[in-house]
Enzyme design. Structure first.
Site, mmCIF file in Angstrom:
data_model
loop_
_atom_site.group_PDB
_atom_site.id
_atom_site.type_symbol
_atom_site.label_atom_id
_atom_site.label_comp_id
_atom_site.label_asym_id
_atom_site.label_seq_id
_atom_site.Cartn_x
_atom_site.Cartn_y
_atom_site.Cartn_z
ATOM 1 N N CYS A 64 0.852 -1.205 0.000
ATOM 2 C CA CYS A 64 0.000 0.000 0.000
ATOM 3 C C CYS A 64 0.883 1.249 0.000
ATOM 4 O O CYS A 64 0.580 2.229 -0.693
ATOM 5 C CB CYS A 64 -0.914 0.023 1.225
ATOM 6 S SG CYS A 64 -2.365 -1.056 1.082
ATOM 7 N N ASN A 105 1.479 -16.025 -5.735
ATOM 8 C CA ASN A 105 1.476 -16.860 -4.541
ATOM 9 C C ASN A 105 0.284 -16.475 -3.672
ATOM 10 O O ASN A 105 0.052 -15.289 -3.409
ATOM 11 C CB ASN A 105 2.784 -16.679 -3.766
ATOM 12 C CG ASN A 105 3.971 -17.228 -4.526
ATOM 13 O OD1 ASN A 105 3.879 -18.271 -5.160
ATOM 14 N ND2 ASN A 105 5.100 -16.523 -4.476
ATOM 15 N N THR A 137 4.494 -13.946 1.147
ATOM 16 C CA THR A 137 5.120 -13.216 2.261
ATOM 17 C C THR A 137 4.547 -11.812 2.442
ATOM 18 O O THR A 137 4.597 -11.270 3.536
ATOM 19 C CB THR A 137 6.643 -13.102 2.059
ATOM 20 O OG1 THR A 137 6.918 -12.452 0.820
ATOM 21 C CG2 THR A 137 7.298 -14.473 2.076
ATOM 22 N N HIS A 164 -0.541 -9.645 -5.343
ATOM 23 C CA HIS A 164 0.436 -9.231 -6.350
ATOM 24 C C HIS A 164 0.668 -10.366 -7.344
ATOM 25 O O HIS A 164 0.516 -11.538 -7.015
ATOM 26 C CB HIS A 164 1.766 -8.810 -5.712
ATOM 27 C CG HIS A 164 2.332 -9.819 -4.761
ATOM 28 N ND1 HIS A 164 1.894 -9.949 -3.461
ATOM 29 C CD2 HIS A 164 3.307 -10.754 -4.917
ATOM 30 C CE1 HIS A 164 2.577 -10.914 -2.863
ATOM 31 N NE2 HIS A 164 3.431 -11.430 -3.731
HETATM 32 P P1 5GP Z 1 5.569 -13.246 -2.270
HETATM 33 O O1 5GP Z 1 6.582 -14.139 -1.639
HETATM 34 O O2 5GP Z 1 4.617 -12.650 -1.241
HETATM 35 O O3 5GP Z 1 4.837 -13.857 -3.419
HETATM 36 O O4 5GP Z 1 6.387 -12.058 -2.930
HETATM 37 C C1 5GP Z 1 6.689 -10.860 -2.316
HETATM 38 C C2 5GP Z 1 7.748 -10.203 -3.139
HETATM 39 O O5 5GP Z 1 7.848 -8.850 -2.742
HETATM 40 C C3 5GP Z 1 9.143 -10.818 -2.974
HETATM 41 O O6 5GP Z 1 9.615 -11.271 -4.240
HETATM 42 C C4 5GP Z 1 9.985 -9.668 -2.416
HETATM 43 O O7 5GP Z 1 11.290 -9.644 -2.951
HETATM 44 C C5 5GP Z 1 9.180 -8.452 -2.816
HETATM 45 N N1 5GP Z 1 9.324 -7.313 -1.916
HETATM 46 C C6 5GP Z 1 9.155 -7.325 -0.570
HETATM 47 N N2 5GP Z 1 9.312 -6.080 -0.071
HETATM 48 C C7 5GP Z 1 9.581 -5.279 -1.132
HETATM 49 C C8 5GP Z 1 9.832 -3.875 -1.252
HETATM 50 O O8 5GP Z 1 9.854 -3.118 -0.273
HETATM 51 N N3 5GP Z 1 10.070 -3.384 -2.500
HETATM 52 C C9 5GP Z 1 10.045 -4.201 -3.619
HETATM 53 N N4 5GP Z 1 10.290 -3.616 -4.785
HETATM 54 N N5 5GP Z 1 9.807 -5.524 -3.535
HETATM 55 C C10 5GP Z 1 9.571 -6.055 -2.309
HETATM 56 ZN ZN ZN Z 2 -1.820 -3.272 1.081
#
Ligand code: 5GP
Ligand code: ZN
Length: 111
Positions: free
Chosen positions: A7, A84, A92, A97
């Site tokens: 957000c 995911n 995570t 997304h």
């Molecule tokens: P998930 O594991 O939830 O599918 O993916 C979350 C993704 O968000 C991860 O690939 C991680 O590298 C990315 N991510 C987490 N925090 C940040 C951030 O502050 N900035 C950006 N650009 N990516 C983020």
């Molecule tokens: Zn949010």
């Protein structure tokens, strides 16, 4: 939503490398890329995941943003989209997304 990092990125309160943006969605490069191109597409509104009642209009905007990312990043050879969803998938960040991965031969493992 308060304390949601995505957000804050959507509101430009936390910097990111923006690839594409419109009224409903924003796409930015992942901080920890898993491929030469690794861009995240998120809705500007907060939804926990793809099954959290996301309006069709928002889903359509995300699909459009994926195509814009592919065009802007030159992924004409193909790319992969992953969302995911929940703990078992290793989600995570609890803000819906889509990962757009490409720029290399991704192989056939896991799809
Ligand atoms: P998930 O594991 O939830 O599918 O993916 C979350 C993704 O968000 C991860 O690939 C991680 O590298 C990315 N991510 C987490 N925090 C940040 C951030 O502050 N900035 C950006 N650009 N990516 C983020
Ligand atoms: Zn949010």
């Amino acid at each position: 939503m308060e304390d949601c990092i995505f957000c804050k990125i959507a509101a430009h309160e936390i910097p990111s490398t923006v690839v594409y943006e419109d009224d409903l969605v924003i796409a930015f490069d992942d901080l920890n890329p898993q491929a030469p191109v690794h861009t995240l597409v998120i809705p500007k509104g907060h939804y926990a995941d793809i099954v959290d009642g996301v309006p069709g209009e928002v889903l359509a905007a995300m699909a459009h943003a994926v195509s814009e990312v592919a065009r802007i990043k030159g992924l004409s050879d193909g790319f992969r989209v992953i969302s995911n969803t929940g703990a078992a998938a290793g989600q995570t960040v609890m803000h819906f997304h889509m990962h757009v991965l490409g720029g290399t031969d991704l192989g056939e493992n896991l799809l």
